[in-house]
Design a protein around this motif. Structure first.
Motif, PDB file in Angstrom:
ATOM      1  N   ILE A   1       0.829  -1.203   0.000  1.00 16.52           N
ATOM      2  CA  ILE A   1       0.000   0.000   0.000  1.00 16.52           C
ATOM      3  C   ILE A   1       0.866   1.256   0.000  1.00 16.52           C
ATOM      4  CG2 ILE A   1      -1.722   1.312   1.278  1.00 16.52           C
ATOM      5  CD1 ILE A   1      -2.788  -1.186  -0.151  1.00 16.52           C
ATOM      6  N   GLU A   2       1.958   1.226   0.750  1.00  9.29           N
ATOM      7  CA  GLU A   2       2.864   2.375   0.757  1.00  9.29           C
ATOM      8  C   GLU A   2       3.412   2.649  -0.644  1.00  9.29           C
ATOM      9  OE1 GLU A   2       5.766   1.233   3.618  1.00  9.29           O
ATOM     10  OE2 GLU A   2       4.682   2.126   5.314  1.00  9.29           O
ATOM     11  N   MET A   3       3.770   1.580  -1.363  1.00  8.48           N
ATOM     12  CA  MET A   3       4.298   1.749  -2.719  1.00  8.48           C
ATOM     13  C   MET A   3       3.224   2.263  -3.678  1.00  8.48           C
ATOM     14  SD  MET A   3       6.658  -1.689  -2.928  1.00  8.48           S
ATOM     15  CE  MET A   3       7.249  -1.349  -4.600  1.00  8.48           C
ATOM     16  N   LEU A   4       1.975   1.979  -3.369  1.00  9.53           N
ATOM     17  CA  LEU A   4       0.873   2.446  -4.217  1.00  9.53           C
ATOM     18  C   LEU A   4       0.617   3.943  -4.026  1.00  9.53           C
ATOM     19  CD1 LEU A   4      -1.633   1.841  -6.073  1.00  9.53           C
ATOM     20  CD2 LEU A   4      -2.912   1.461  -3.949  1.00  9.53           C
ATOM     21  N   VAL A   5       0.535   4.383  -2.784  1.00  8.68           N
ATOM     22  CA  VAL A   5       0.113   5.758  -2.525  1.00  8.68           C
ATOM     23  C   VAL A   5       1.264   6.761  -2.454  1.00  8.68           C
ATOM     24  CG1 VAL A   5      -1.921   4.917  -1.304  1.00  8.68           C
ATOM     25  CG2 VAL A   5       0.124   5.531   0.011  1.00  8.68           C
ATOM     26  N   ALA A   6       2.475   6.291  -2.170  1.00 10.02           N
ATOM     27  CA  ALA A   6       3.594   7.216  -1.985  1.00 10.02           C
ATOM     28  C   ALA A   6       3.853   8.112  -3.202  1.00 10.02           C
ATOM     29  CB  ALA A   6       4.860   6.440  -1.605  1.00 10.02           C
ATOM     30  N   PRO A   7       3.856   7.575  -4.435  1.00  5.93           N
ATOM     31  CA  PRO A   7       4.111   8.457  -5.584  1.00  5.93           C
ATOM     32  C   PRO A   7       3.076   9.569  -5.727  1.00  5.93           C
ATOM     33  CG  PRO A   7       4.345   6.151  -6.216  1.00  5.93           C
ATOM     34  CD  PRO A   7       3.715   6.166  -4.862  1.00  5.93           C
ATOM     35  N   ILE A   8       1.848   9.296  -5.325  1.00  3.57           N
ATOM     36  CA  ILE A   8       0.787  10.294  -5.443  1.00  3.57           C
ATOM     37  C   ILE A   8       1.009  11.413  -4.430  1.00  3.57           C
ATOM     38  CG2 ILE A   8      -1.699  10.683  -5.311  1.00  3.57           C
ATOM     39  CD1 ILE A   8      -2.048   7.714  -6.105  1.00  3.57           C
ATOM     40  N   HIS A   9       1.274  11.031  -3.180  1.00  8.46           N
ATOM     41  CA  HIS A   9       1.542  12.038  -2.153  1.00  8.46           C
ATOM     42  C   HIS A   9       2.818  12.818  -2.476  1.00  8.46           C
ATOM     43  CE1 HIS A   9      -1.663  10.978   0.627  1.00  8.46           C
ATOM     44  NE2 HIS A   9      -1.372   9.704   0.450  1.00  8.46           N
ATOM     45  N   PHE A  10       3.802  12.151  -3.073  1.00  2.48           N
ATOM     46  CA  PHE A  10       5.059  12.806  -3.445  1.00  2.48           C
ATOM     47  C   PHE A  10       4.796  13.960  -4.403  1.00  2.48           C
ATOM     48  CE2 PHE A  10       8.692  13.340  -6.263  1.00  2.48           C
ATOM     49  CZ  PHE A  10       9.770  13.398  -5.381  1.00  2.48           C
ATOM     50  N   LYS A  11       3.961  13.712  -5.400  1.00  6.69           N
ATOM     51  CA  LYS A  11       3.675  14.755  -6.391  1.00  6.69           C
ATOM     52  C   LYS A  11       2.892  15.914  -5.782  1.00  6.69           C
ATOM     53  CE  LYS A  11       3.780  11.904 -10.587  1.00  6.69           C
ATOM     54  NZ  LYS A  11       4.754  12.737 -11.329  1.00  6.69           N
ATOM     55  N   VAL A  12       2.004  15.607  -4.851  1.00  6.46           N
ATOM     56  CA  VAL A  12       1.209  16.660  -4.224  1.00  6.46           C
ATOM     57  C   VAL A  12       2.053  17.516  -3.290  1.00  6.46           C
ATOM     58  CG1 VAL A  12      -0.700  17.117  -2.632  1.00  6.46           C
ATOM     59  CG2 VAL A  12      -0.960  15.402  -4.428  1.00  6.46           C
ATOM     60  N   LEU A  13       2.902  16.858  -2.490  1.00  9.30           N
ATOM     61  CA  LEU A  13       3.608  17.555  -1.421  1.00  9.30           C
ATOM     62  C   LEU A  13       4.965  18.120  -1.831  1.00  9.30           C
ATOM     63  CD1 LEU A  13       2.879  15.067   1.504  1.00  9.30           C
ATOM     64  CD2 LEU A  13       1.770  17.262   1.050  1.00  9.30           C
ATOM     65  N   LEU A  14       5.697  17.407  -2.680  1.00  5.57           N
ATOM     66  CA  LEU A  14       7.072  17.794  -2.955  1.00  5.57           C
ATOM     67  C   LEU A  14       7.263  18.438  -4.324  1.00  5.57           C
ATOM     68  CD1 LEU A  14       8.958  14.769  -1.359  1.00  5.57           C
ATOM     69  CD2 LEU A  14       8.462  17.003  -0.373  1.00  5.57           C
ATOM     70  N   THR A  15       6.855  17.762  -5.376  1.00  2.31           N
ATOM     71  CA  THR A  15       7.080  18.329  -6.706  1.00  2.31           C
ATOM     72  C   THR A  15       5.958  19.263  -7.146  1.00  2.31           C
ATOM     73  OG1 THR A  15       6.031  16.450  -7.825  1.00  2.31           O
ATOM     74  CG2 THR A  15       8.395  16.290  -7.379  1.00  2.31           C
ATOM     75  N   ARG A  16       4.803  19.179  -6.458  1.00  2.00           N
ATOM     76  CA  ARG A  16       3.648  20.031  -6.759  1.00  2.00           C
ATOM     77  C   ARG A  16       3.216  19.902  -8.211  1.00  2.00           C
ATOM     78  NH1 ARG A  16       3.099  23.836  -2.506  1.00  2.00           N
ATOM     79  NH2 ARG A  16       3.991  22.817  -0.664  1.00  2.00           N
ATOM     80  N   GLU A  17       3.313  18.701  -8.745  1.00  2.00           N
ATOM     81  CA  GLU A  17       2.917  18.440 -10.133  1.00  2.00           C
ATOM     82  C   GLU A  17       1.422  18.153 -10.219  1.00  2.00           C
ATOM     83  OE1 GLU A  17       5.576  15.678 -12.351  1.00  2.00           O
ATOM     84  OE2 GLU A  17       6.563  15.487 -10.403  1.00  2.00           O
ATOM     85  N   ALA A  18       0.874  18.411 -11.390  1.00  2.00           N
ATOM     86  CA  ALA A  18      -0.508  18.016 -11.636  1.00  2.00           C
ATOM     87  C   ALA A  18      -0.594  16.496 -11.672  1.00  2.00           C
ATOM     88  CB  ALA A  18      -0.991  18.608 -12.959  1.00  2.00           C
ATOM     89  N   LEU A  19      -1.685  15.962 -11.159  1.00  2.00           N
ATOM     90  CA  LEU A  19      -1.858  14.511 -11.123  1.00  2.00           C
ATOM     91  C   LEU A  19      -2.581  14.051 -12.386  1.00  2.00           C
ATOM     92  CD1 LEU A  19      -2.835  13.946  -7.378  1.00  2.00           C
ATOM     93  CD2 LEU A  19      -0.590  13.756  -8.463  1.00  2.00           C
ATOM     94  N   ASP A  20      -1.881  13.306 -13.203  1.00  2.00           N
ATOM     95  CA  ASP A  20      -2.423  12.764 -14.442  1.00  2.00           C
ATOM     96  C   ASP A  20      -3.493  11.722 -14.113  1.00  2.00           C
ATOM     97  OD1 ASP A  20      -2.888  11.380 -16.819  1.00  2.00           O
ATOM     98  OD2 ASP A  20      -0.807  11.524 -17.465  1.00  2.00           O
ATOM     99  N   PRO A  21      -4.664  11.788 -14.745  1.00  2.00           N
ATOM    100  CA  PRO A  21      -5.703  10.786 -14.493  1.00  2.00           C
ATOM    101  C   PRO A  21      -5.237   9.357 -14.776  1.00  2.00           C
ATOM    102  CG  PRO A  21      -6.620  12.658 -15.662  1.00  2.00           C
ATOM    103  CD  PRO A  21      -5.126  12.839 -15.663  1.00  2.00           C
TER     104      PRO A  21
END
Length: 205
Positions: free
Chosen positions: A158-178
């Protein structure tokens, strides 16, 4: 019964005040966002003294986290499609939808920025333990169906599933591709090497 006894009783005045404050905090968050949330405004909406909020929650951030914890329960429902891949994609998709909303984004950032005082630590731990306990059912069901080996580390998956999503929101501030959930899930299930070997341009040597 004394006022003190009434406040101790589950569902008594203390519970009603807590509910009123959390509802008021959510209303304020939806209207003004994280930056515009003011404890004084929440107190006025809830009909309580501002000092009562600080006495119970300590900081504005702690109040915001607890209010959003309960709202997060709505998107965190675990899908059960009968397929591990479909379940993971659906769950990750709900997370992307939530975190691309103003409130969801604010919650993620507030949770990451919260301090280490007892109230913040307790709220943060409660949130993540609830998340992992609920989402872990996806992996456990897949193990039961034989889609995953019994040695699978449920929490790590589960950590491997959600970590990339939180990474983009919190650190790189990238838009989340659908399409991000599907790409993450396929990389998680098959690995980067497996995807490379089976995809276009893979070496045939």
């Amino acid at each position: 019964m004394s006022d003190q006894g009434a406040q101790r009783r589950p569902g008594g005045r203390s519970a009603r005040v807590r509910r009123a404050v959390l509802d008021a905090a959510l209303d304020a968050l939806h209207e003004h966002g994280m930056e515009g949330l003011a404890v004084a405004d929440v107190a006025t909406r809830a009909g309580v003294h501002e000092t009562s909020i600080y006495r119970r929650w300590g900081t504005r951030e702690n109040l915001m986290i607890e209010a959003l914890l309960e709202e997060a329960e709505e998107w965190g429902q675990v899908p059960d499609t009968g397929s591990l891949r479909d379940d993971l994609i659906a769950y990750a998709g709900r997370l992307v939808t939530y975190l691309t909303s103003p409130v969801g984004s604010a919650f993620d950032r507030a949770l990451a920025a919260s301090g280490d005082d007892p109230a913040a630590t307790e709220a943060r731990n409660r949130y993540w333990e609830a998340r992992f306990a609920r989402s872990g059912e996806i992996v456990k069901r897949a193990i039961g169906r034989g889609e995953l080996p019994e040695t699978t580390d449920v929490r790590l998956a589960i950590e491997m599933l959600v970590a990339p999503i939180h990474f983009k929101v919190l650190l790189t501030r990238e838009a989340l591709d659908p399409e991000l959930p599907e790409r993450i899930v396929d990389s998680l299930l098959h690995g980067l090497v497996g995807r490379g070997n089976s995809g276009e341009g893979a070496s045939t040597a």
